[in-house]
Structures are given as structure tokens and as C-alpha cells.
Write an enzyme that holds these catalytic residues in place. Structure first.
Site, PDB file in Angstrom:
ATOM      1  N   GLY A  98      23.494  82.665  -7.882  1.00 22.67           N
ATOM      2  CA  GLY A  98      24.752  83.388  -8.050  1.00 22.67           C
ATOM      3  C   GLY A  98      25.218  84.199  -6.863  1.00 22.67           C
ATOM      4  O   GLY A  98      26.315  84.775  -6.916  1.00 22.67           O
ATOM      5  N   ASP A  99      24.439  84.286  -5.789  1.00 30.21           N
ATOM      6  CA  ASP A  99      24.858  85.099  -4.641  1.00 30.21           C
ATOM      7  C   ASP A  99      24.206  84.595  -3.349  1.00 30.21           C
ATOM      8  O   ASP A  99      23.655  85.369  -2.577  1.00 30.21           O
ATOM      9  CB  ASP A  99      24.493  86.567  -4.883  1.00 30.21           C
ATOM     10  CG  ASP A  99      25.217  87.531  -3.947  1.00 30.21           C
ATOM     11  OD1 ASP A  99      26.254  87.134  -3.361  1.00 30.21           O
ATOM     12  OD2 ASP A  99      24.747  88.668  -3.797  1.00 30.21           O
ATOM     13  N   VAL A 100      24.273  83.276  -3.133  1.00 30.02           N
ATOM     14  CA  VAL A 100      23.665  82.688  -1.934  1.00 30.02           C
ATOM     15  C   VAL A 100      24.570  82.983  -0.739  1.00 30.02           C
ATOM     16  O   VAL A 100      25.748  82.627  -0.746  1.00 30.02           O
ATOM     17  CB  VAL A 100      23.453  81.168  -2.093  1.00 30.02           C
ATOM     18  CG1 VAL A 100      22.947  80.554  -0.808  1.00 30.02           C
ATOM     19  CG2 VAL A 100      22.495  80.887  -3.237  1.00 30.02           C
ATOM     20  N   ASN A 104      21.098  87.116   2.137  1.00 27.65           N
ATOM     21  CA  ASN A 104      20.100  87.023   1.067  1.00 27.65           C
ATOM     22  C   ASN A 104      18.974  86.045   1.374  1.00 27.65           C
ATOM     23  O   ASN A 104      18.243  85.629   0.474  1.00 27.65           O
ATOM     24  CB  ASN A 104      20.770  86.663  -0.262  1.00 27.65           C
ATOM     25  CG  ASN A 104      21.504  87.845  -0.851  1.00 27.65           C
ATOM     26  OD1 ASN A 104      21.230  88.985  -0.500  1.00 27.65           O
ATOM     27  ND2 ASN A 104      22.446  87.586  -1.726  1.00 27.65           N
TER      28      ASN A 104
END
Length: 141
Positions: A98-100, A104
């Protein structure tokens, strides 16, 4: 709210269990943030994990941009293949990150990455605060 909470620990532990049951190789499992412990309080949370002093993929990109240099192709290929292998393993385990983004992905030490005979484990995926466990949703979601 985005951040470290009990759900964050749940996702990492579920992912670890599902990958172990599916007999996912340790090379791939080692590309997921190693959670040693998580402590959740009313007004704060603490995540205890390994130290990655090389920083993030974004830090590396900014370093090369600052020095007006190009990232070596072998490094780009190594990181890209490892990131794709890691994301594939997550999705196979029923987890969507959900937040690549470059910030990260933490880098393992450069010497290890560049001297490997086999290209693996060059990066570690972090920040599972926006992750979704597809196994708890109705089929077809």
C-alpha cells in the site's frame, strides 16, 4: 492514522507466518523488515528492528543526483529484481503493502550487495502502516 500500531505488528507477523508455511526462501523473507518487538502505548509506539545504516533507496538516489552521477546499471538491476521478488512474495501471501516508494526500501550494506555472487537481499521493505491483509476481506475484493 498512518504509523506504527498494533495492526503494523499484526501484518508483519502474519507475513512471516504465511511465508514460512509457504516455504518462501530465506532470501526473500530477509527482504521484509525484521521485527524484533513492538511496544504500543496510549500515546506512542516503539518498533524494535535491525539497524540499516546505509539509509533508504531515496537517500542513495539523492546522493547520486547531488554528485551528478548515474547509478550503476548493475545496482539498478539488482535492486529492481529484488524489489519485484519481494512484492511478488507479499502478494502471494495475501498482503498488499500500500505504500511502495523509494523511501520505504532500506539498503543493506553496499559492499555486500556489490560483491554477491547471487543477486539477492540487497534491499529491505519497511513501513507496513498502510498494508492490507486480503485474507480478511470477502473473496473477490
Amino acid at each position: 492514522k498512518h504509523g506504527i500500531n498494533a495492526e503494523y505488528g499484526y501484518i508483519l507477523r502474519e507475513l512471516e507466518d504465511r511465508m514460512r508455511v509457504a516455504e518462501v526462501s530465506s532470501d526473500i523473507r530477509d527482504m521484509i523488515l525484521p521485527l524484533k518487538s513492538i511496544h504500543v502505548f496510549n500515546n506512542a509506539s516503539v518498533l524494535v528492528t535491525s539497524l540499516f545504516p546505509e539509509g533508504s533507496l531515496l537517500d542513495m538516489i539523492n546522493h547520486y543526483l547531488t554528485h551528478r552521477r548515474s547509478v550503476p546499471h548493475v545496482v539498478i538491476c539488482t535492486y529492481t529484481l529484488d524489489m519485484l521478488r519481494c512484492i511478488h512474495a507479499l502478494h502471494s501471501a495475501g498482503i498488499i503493502h500500500g505504500d511502495v516508494k523509494p523511501d520505504n526500501w532500506l539498503l543493506r550494506d553496499r559492499e555486500h550487495t556489490l560483491s554477491m555472487s547471487r543477486m539477492s537481499k540487497s534491499v529491505v521493505l519497511i513501513d507496513f502502516g498502510r498494508s492490507i491483509d486480503m485474507d480478511i476481506l470477502p473473496p473477490g475484493s
